[in-house]
Design an enzyme around this catalytic site. Structure first.
Site, PDB file in Angstrom:
ATOM      1  N   SER A   1       0.867  -1.106   0.179  1.00  0.00           N
ATOM      2  CA  SER A   1       0.320  -0.013  -0.023  1.00  0.00           C
ATOM      3  C   SER A   1       1.101   1.634   0.017  1.00  0.00           C
ATOM      4  O   SER A   1       1.755   1.289   0.421  1.00  0.00           O
ATOM      5  CB  SER A   1      -1.045  -0.189   1.256  1.00  0.00           C
ATOM      6  OG  SER A   1      -1.569  -1.270   1.079  1.00  0.00           O
TER       7      SER A   1
ATOM      8  N   GLY B   1      -5.783  -0.100   4.794  1.00  0.00           N
ATOM      9  CA  GLY B   1      -4.890  -1.671   4.399  1.00  0.00           C
ATOM     10  C   GLY B   1      -5.645  -2.407   4.538  1.00  0.00           C
ATOM     11  O   GLY B   1      -5.656  -3.465   4.040  1.00  0.00           O
ATOM     12  N   ASP B   2      -6.444  -2.595   5.535  1.00  0.00           N
ATOM     13  CA  ASP B   2      -7.014  -4.144   6.504  1.00  0.00           C
ATOM     14  C   ASP B   2      -8.526  -4.366   4.965  1.00  0.00           C
ATOM     15  O   ASP B   2      -8.430  -5.401   4.460  1.00  0.00           O
ATOM     16  CB  ASP B   2      -7.510  -3.648   7.296  1.00  0.00           C
ATOM     17  CG  ASP B   2      -6.454  -3.618   8.313  1.00  0.00           C
ATOM     18  OD1 ASP B   2      -4.897  -3.756   8.440  1.00  0.00           O
ATOM     19  OD2 ASP B   2      -7.359  -2.561   9.069  1.00  0.00           O
TER      20      ASP B   2
ATOM     21  N   GLY C   1      -1.669   4.646  -4.622  1.00  0.00           N
ATOM     22  CA  GLY C   1      -1.596   3.425  -5.091  1.00  0.00           C
ATOM     23  C   GLY C   1      -0.989   2.384  -4.190  1.00  0.00           C
ATOM     24  O   GLY C   1      -0.896   1.962  -3.295  1.00  0.00           O
TER      25      GLY C   1
ATOM     26  N   GLY D   1      -0.526   4.623   0.074  1.00  0.00           N
ATOM     27  CA  GLY D   1      -1.773   5.803   0.655  1.00  0.00           C
ATOM     28  C   GLY D   1      -2.171   5.959  -0.774  1.00  0.00           C
ATOM     29  O   GLY D   1      -2.349   5.181  -1.455  1.00  0.00           O
ATOM     30  N   ALA D   2      -1.431   7.154  -0.786  1.00  0.00           N
ATOM     31  CA  ALA D   2      -2.787   7.907  -1.813  1.00  0.00           C
ATOM     32  C   ALA D   2      -2.304   7.394  -2.921  1.00  0.00           C
ATOM     33  O   ALA D   2      -3.020   8.028  -3.924  1.00  0.00           O
ATOM     34  CB  ALA D   2      -2.912   9.816  -1.863  1.00  0.00           C
TER      35      ALA D   2
END
Length: 315
Positions: free
Chosen positions: A220, A251-252, A225, A222-223
């Protein structure tokens, strides 16, 4: 069925506030109370998608009883491991501009007998599992190699393991070759011991984590992708997001979406991105339902933008 294991669950309280001002009285504009912990959130997202999930977790005291009640109300089967210590309570402060401040308690220490009961419960519940998702930090009493032991036992029983943890627990578990690991950018940088400034940096780090033992890496960013790197290829996924409300549990939700879609290949990555994008647009740690997803907003490509600078580079 997707079995989740959360060794250090929590009772999560999220308060939405206009802005944080140290030393001042801050009045919340909204509040939520949810069962917490990475694996718990995965189960919540799987259940929201209408799929069966069983959550294995140690629970103790009044907070633990409340976590079990909240999960039961969401249609999640709970396989509790009674422990003497009280389940921890965490607080999240979500500001109007999307900044999130989290205060996480350490959680109870598990005795030797409680540790053995936890392993026995995982073994008993895993017979019908398509995937076992082991997620989050380890509480006091569990050695850093604990996840590695769980991965080895799961593989011996024919189950596939998805692992979302960090630090030494992640490095130890890699030796047992988990089927997929899901680090964020910070955890990925920590695993390889260097900063990440671009998507290309993240791709190289994910390839190194595979070399350490992971069969696939779902990273992951974040913003920016998500990346999926496996023995069949590498893909980059991103999605349009209208407004970020809270990234708690995003993320989960992504990991749940990945496993729901089979846990392999670009289609699973697209599902992960769709679930993560939907989650950040919901309050607190609310998990998205199918109605919240916007598959048309998701783009997945094998043409990875290596030179793209990360919005939040990791030093």
């Amino acid at each position: 069925m997707i079995l989740t294991v959360t060794p250090n669950p929590s009772l999560d309280r999220t308060y939405e506030v206009p802005a944080l001002e140290r030393g001042e009285v801050v009045r919340a504009t909204g509040e939520r109370m949810d069962p917490g912990g990475k694996g718990v959130n995965v189960s919540r997202a799987v259940a929201a998608a209408g799929r069966r999930t069983v959550a294995v977790l140690p629970l103790g005291g009044a907070p633990g009883a409340l976590v079990a009640d909240l999960l039961d109300a969401q249609g999640i089967e709970v396989a509790p491991v009674p422990v003497a210590g009280a389940t921890r309570s965490n607080i999240a402060l979500a500001e109007a501009d999307g900044v999130l401040t989290k205060i996480n308690a350490p959680g109870p220490e598990l005795s030797a007998a409680e540790q053995e009961l936890l392993l026995d419960t995982i073994r008993a519940q895993s017979a019908d599992a398509d995937w076992i998702a082991c997620c989050g930090s380890l509480p006091g009493g569990l050695a850093p190699s604990w996840y590695a032991d769980v991965v080895t036992r799961a593989h011996a029983g024919g189950a596939r393991i998805a692992l979302d943890t960090s630090g030494r627990a992640l490095l130890e578990a890699l030796r047992a070759r988990p089927d997929v690991v899901k680090p964020n950018a910070e955890e990925l940088a920590e695993a390889v011991g260097r900063p990440l400034a671009t998507v290309g940096d993240a791709l190289k780090a994910a390839e190194e984590v595979r070399a350490m033992g992971a069969r696939a890496v779902l990273a992951s960013l974040g913003a920016d992708g998500q990346l999926l790197v496996s023995d069949t290829g590498a893909w980059f996924g991103s999605a349009r997001v209208r407004a970020v409300r809270s990234n708690v549990g995003a993320g989960d939700a992504s990991l749940a979406g990945f496993l729901i879609a089979g846990g392999t290949g670009p289609e699973a990555l697209a599902s992960a991105v769709a679930h993560g994008a939907a989650a950040v647009q919901l309050p607190g740690s609310v998990m998205p339902t199918p109605a919240d997803l916007d598959p048309a907003a998701v783009t997945v490509t094998a043409d990875i933008p290596l030179d793209r600078e990360l919005t939040e580079p990791v030093s």
